[in-house]
Scaffold this motif. Structure first.
Motif, mmCIF file in Angstrom:
data_model
loop_
_atom_site.group_PDB
_atom_site.id
_atom_site.type_symbol
_atom_site.label_atom_id
_atom_site.label_comp_id
_atom_site.label_asym_id
_atom_site.label_seq_id
_atom_site.Cartn_x
_atom_site.Cartn_y
_atom_site.Cartn_z
ATOM 1 N N LYS A 200 62.014 33.703 57.190
ATOM 2 C CA LYS A 200 62.761 32.833 56.276
ATOM 3 C C LYS A 200 61.857 32.236 55.202
ATOM 4 O O LYS A 200 62.301 31.984 54.077
ATOM 5 N N ILE A 201 60.592 32.002 55.513
ATOM 6 C CA ILE A 201 59.666 31.471 54.506
ATOM 7 C C ILE A 201 59.593 32.429 53.331
ATOM 8 O O ILE A 201 59.748 32.044 52.161
ATOM 9 N N ARG A 202 59.351 33.688 53.634
ATOM 10 C CA ARG A 202 59.244 34.713 52.588
ATOM 11 C C ARG A 202 60.548 34.847 51.822
ATOM 12 O O ARG A 202 60.553 34.956 50.587
ATOM 13 N N LYS A 203 61.678 34.817 52.520
ATOM 14 C CA LYS A 203 62.977 34.998 51.870
ATOM 15 C C LYS A 203 63.303 33.846 50.927
ATOM 16 O O LYS A 203 63.793 34.053 49.813
ATOM 17 N N VAL A 204 63.034 32.610 51.374
ATOM 18 C CA VAL A 204 63.356 31.451 50.525
ATOM 19 C C VAL A 204 62.510 31.472 49.262
ATOM 20 O O VAL A 204 63.028 31.291 48.151
ATOM 21 N N TYR A 205 61.223 31.690 49.408
ATOM 22 C CA TYR A 205 60.362 31.712 48.224
ATOM 23 C C TYR A 205 60.773 32.833 47.263
ATOM 24 O O TYR A 205 60.846 32.631 46.043
ATOM 25 N N THR A 206 61.056 33.999 47.806
ATOM 26 C CA THR A 206 61.429 35.135 46.950
ATOM 27 C C THR A 206 62.714 34.853 46.202
ATOM 28 O O THR A 206 62.834 35.150 45.010
ATOM 29 N N ARG A 207 63.696 34.275 46.873
ATOM 30 C CA ARG A 207 64.967 33.989 46.209
ATOM 31 C C ARG A 207 64.852 32.869 45.186
ATOM 32 O O ARG A 207 65.739 32.694 44.354
ATOM 33 N N CYS A 208 63.767 32.108 45.252
ATOM 34 C CA CYS A 208 63.497 31.096 44.220
ATOM 35 C C CYS A 208 62.736 31.696 43.039
ATOM 36 O O CYS A 208 62.356 30.970 42.122
ATOM 37 N N GLY A 209 62.511 32.999 43.076
ATOM 38 C CA GLY A 209 61.809 33.645 41.977
ATOM 39 C C GLY A 209 60.299 33.639 42.094
ATOM 40 O O GLY A 209 59.589 34.014 41.158
ATOM 41 N N VAL A 210 59.774 33.235 43.256
ATOM 42 C CA VAL A 210 58.329 33.195 43.460
ATOM 43 C C VAL A 210 57.813 34.599 43.757
ATOM 44 O O VAL A 210 58.450 35.368 44.489
ATOM 45 N N ASP A 211 56.684 34.936 43.188
ATOM 46 C CA ASP A 211 55.996 36.188 43.498
ATOM 47 C C ASP A 211 55.319 36.013 44.855
ATOM 48 O O ASP A 211 54.293 35.350 44.977
ATOM 49 N N CYS A 212 55.928 36.576 45.900
ATOM 50 C CA CYS A 212 55.496 36.352 47.279
ATOM 51 C C CYS A 212 54.685 37.554 47.757
ATOM 52 O O CYS A 212 55.172 38.688 47.704
ATOM 53 N N ARG A 213 53.458 37.310 48.247
ATOM 54 C CA ARG A 213 52.557 38.407 48.622
ATOM 55 C C ARG A 213 52.133 38.280 50.088
ATOM 56 O O ARG A 213 51.371 37.365 50.442
ATOM 57 N N PRO A 214 52.612 39.166 50.950
ATOM 58 C CA PRO A 214 52.227 39.114 52.370
ATOM 59 C C PRO A 214 50.747 39.440 52.549
ATOM 60 O O PRO A 214 50.223 40.383 51.947
ATOM 61 N N VAL A 215 50.085 38.652 53.386
ATOM 62 C CA VAL A 215 48.665 38.864 53.692
ATOM 63 C C VAL A 215 48.546 39.125 55.187
ATOM 64 O O VAL A 215 48.996 38.310 56.000
ATOM 65 N N PRO A 216 47.949 40.258 55.594
ATOM 66 C CA PRO A 216 47.850 40.573 57.028
ATOM 67 C C PRO A 216 46.947 39.581 57.746
ATOM 68 O O PRO A 216 46.006 39.019 57.171
ATOM 69 N N LEU A 217 47.236 39.378 59.030
ATOM 70 C CA LEU A 217 46.467 38.464 59.867
ATOM 71 C C LEU A 217 45.436 39.229 60.683
ATOM 72 O O LEU A 217 45.660 40.368 61.079
ATOM 73 N N ASP A 218 44.308 38.582 60.936
ATOM 74 C CA ASP A 218 43.364 39.101 61.915
ATOM 75 C C ASP A 218 43.412 38.159 63.118
ATOM 76 O O ASP A 218 44.220 37.222 63.141
ATOM 77 N N PRO A 219 42.602 38.345 64.142
ATOM 78 C CA PRO A 219 42.716 37.490 65.343
ATOM 79 C C PRO A 219 42.479 36.005 65.104
ATOM 80 O O PRO A 219 42.760 35.190 65.988
ATOM 81 N N GLN A 220 41.975 35.622 63.916
ATOM 82 C CA GLN A 220 41.754 34.215 63.614
ATOM 83 C C GLN A 220 42.740 33.668 62.580
ATOM 84 O O GLN A 220 42.602 32.527 62.144
ATOM 85 N N GLY A 221 43.732 34.461 62.206
ATOM 86 C CA GLY A 221 44.707 33.996 61.227
ATOM 87 C C GLY A 221 44.535 34.682 59.889
ATOM 88 O O GLY A 221 44.197 35.868 59.818
ATOM 89 N N VAL A 222 44.749 33.939 58.812
ATOM 90 C CA VAL A 222 44.627 34.496 57.466
ATOM 91 C C VAL A 222 43.160 34.716 57.136
ATOM 92 O O VAL A 222 42.337 33.802 57.249
ATOM 93 N N ASP A 223 42.832 35.936 56.711
ATOM 94 C CA ASP A 223 41.466 36.278 56.321
ATOM 95 C C ASP A 223 41.241 35.832 54.874
ATOM 96 O O ASP A 223 41.956 36.275 53.975
ATOM 97 N N PRO A 224 40.268 34.940 54.599
ATOM 98 C CA PRO A 224 40.033 34.489 53.227
ATOM 99 C C PRO A 224 39.768 35.631 52.251
ATOM 100 O O PRO A 224 40.160 35.549 51.081
ATOM 101 N N ALA A 225 39.113 36.702 52.714
ATOM 102 C CA ALA A 225 38.849 37.834 51.816
ATOM 103 C C ALA A 225 40.151 38.514 51.416
ATOM 104 O O ALA A 225 40.363 38.855 50.247
ATOM 105 N N ALA A 226 41.040 38.718 52.388
ATOM 106 C CA ALA A 226 42.341 39.309 52.080
ATOM 107 C C ALA A 226 43.165 38.377 51.197
ATOM 108 O O ALA A 226 43.918 38.824 50.323
#
Length: 464
Positions: A200-226
């Motif tokens: 729902k987070i992705r859907k709400v932002y996208t429907r508001c016209g936001v450029d939404c970019r999924p970032v894959p997770l590693d075992p510690q969460g969001v990778d700063p490099a990604a």
């Protein structure tokens, strides 16, 4: 002469019934433009009405532009566009078809309403109502000051966050706060979201016209490099206990994410979903509490701790963003009814919320232990691997099978079991997501566990 049966329109004044009949004839062309209508007296005698009734109908038609009066000549029909004949249409369904009645549903956490102190809530509600008309007064668009003060105190006592009530914005649930943030931040930079993550987070932002970019997770969460590679200027994440993977972001990774925000001018939206339910060790500090550059927006709700039906959430803005928020978002009134805000403020400040939360932690700790034990001693225990972090109201279960998720889902549905698959939470499903279930256990009482294990055994049996 005009002839109408005004008895076909019960419940409305006679003059309005006559007005509607004449208007309909004008709109359909039965009375073409320039047609002279009967005099008021003549029509009244013909329809057995009073002259005042006919006059009232004529005057209403004249006021709306359907008739025009010509001195000493009477009332005439004005030119108007004819309405096309009505085409019968099937009305759209007002609601989606009813969900199947599931014998076992592992996809949603149901708050245990039997544990809620309804008597206390009712007493506080009566107390507010008895104290005059305070709750009828408009509340500031950021929320009732007393509620924001109570939330700030709760965050200070239990999350180690030093925030002022002025930084807090109250809104009707997380989705509404997402909408505000999309408008406040979405025009300047793309948003990064965790993948997999709460869809729902992705859907709400996208429907508001936001450029939404999924970032894959590693075992510690969001990778700063990604995150840096995504080109996003805002990232929405859940470092304390990610849904659905359960990942807890360690301090070194949190510091790295804060450095990303500081060096790039980025913003972190910290979604502290279900952080109240940590069953081992001390509560983890929030990103907001270790943010010294005012780059973190903190967001939470009372959906898990009280009820999703309450529809109350809040966010904590960095002080440097308050002026911009008040300038750009002051057109929005607070979306939470004043009565609920008054009652919730007293529920928090009286200590009743802390007591309720303590009881629920104890209940869910016991329920979690019983559920995990049931899975570990089940007939299919040798085919599963459990992933859980001693927190939250869900965990992951990986099934040892070559069967695709779609076939497993089909088998489960045929047996009245609703399963949630990790792959369905991903914008970009990957092979490692396959055969992994998201088990929401809040609705699994100890009494229901034997039957639940039997049903799951039937689903998992004879799988290749």
């Amino acid at each position: 002469m005009l002839t109408y049966d005004l008895t076909q329109q019960p419940g409305i004044p006679l003059y309005e019934a006559l007005y509607r009949c004449i208007r309909q004839d004008i709109l359909t062309g039965t009375l073409p433009p320039q047609t002279r209508l009967p005099s008021k007296r003549a029509l009244a005698e013909h329809l057995h009405l009073s002259v005042i009734t006919v006059e009232s109908a004529y005057r209403q038609l004249e006021a709306e532009g359907y008739l025009i009066t010509r001195p000493r000549r009477g009332f005439f029909v004005c030119p108007v566009e004819r309405i096309p004949p009505a085409v019968p249409q099937t009305a759209p369904a007002l609601s989606p078809p009813p969900e199947p009645v599931w014998q076992l549903d592992l996809t949603a956490n149901r708050v245990d309403g039997s544990r809620f102190p309804a008597g206390t809530w009712a007493r506080l509600t009566r107390q507010v109502l008895s104290e005059g008309d305070a709750f009828f007064s408009p509340t500031p668009n950021q929320g009732l000051p007393a509620l924001r003060q109570a939330i700030a105190q709760d965050l200070r006592d239990f999350r180690g966050m030093s925030v002022s009530p002025e930084q807090i914005v109250v809104g009707a649930g997380a989705e509404y706060l997402y909408l505000l943030l999309a408008q406040l931040l979405g025009s300047s930079a793309p948003f990064a979201v965790e993948d997999p993550g709460y869809p729902k987070i992705r859907k709400v932002y996208t429907r508001c016209g936001v450029d939404c970019r999924p970032v894959p997770l590693d075992p510690q969460g969001v990778d700063p490099a990604a995150l840096a590679a995504s080109g996003a200027g805002v990232v929405h994440l859940s470092p304390s206990h990610h849904y659905p993977t359960g990942i807890i972001t360690p301090i070194a990774r949190r510091q790295a994410l804060l450095r990303w925000a500081e060096t790039t001018g980025g913003i972190i939206i910290e979604d502290d979903y279900d952080s109240e339910f940590r069953f081992t060790g001390r509560p983890l500090p929030t990103l907001q509490s270790i943010d010294h550059r005012e780059r973190v927006i903190y967001l939470n709700t009372f959906s898990q701790t009280i009820s999703p039906a309450l529809r109350v959430g809040f966010m904590v803005l960095p002080p440097r963003m308050l002026t911009r928020y008040r300038r750009e978002m002051d057109v929005y009134a607070c979306t939470v009814p004043a009565l609920e805000q008054h009652v919730l403020a007293r529920f928090l400040s009286s200590g009743a919320y802390e007591q309720h939360l303590s009881r629920m932690r104890k209940e869910y700790r016991q329920r979690r232990a019983a559920v995990l034990e049931a899975f570990r001693t089940s007939p299919f225990a040798g085919r599963i691997t459990l992933f859980e972090q001693g927190a939250g109201l869900h965990f992951l279960l990986r099934l040892d099978t070559r069967q695709p998720d779609a076939e497993l889902d089909r088998r489960a549905r045929a047996l009245g079991v609703k399963l949630g698959f990790l792959a369905s939470y991903a914008a970009v499903p990957r092979p490692e997501h396959a055969h992994t279930l998201v088990i929401n256990y809040a609705g699994l009482t100890p009494q229901a566990l034997p039957e639940a294990m039997e049903r799951l055994s039937a689903v998992f049996s004879e799988l290749p």
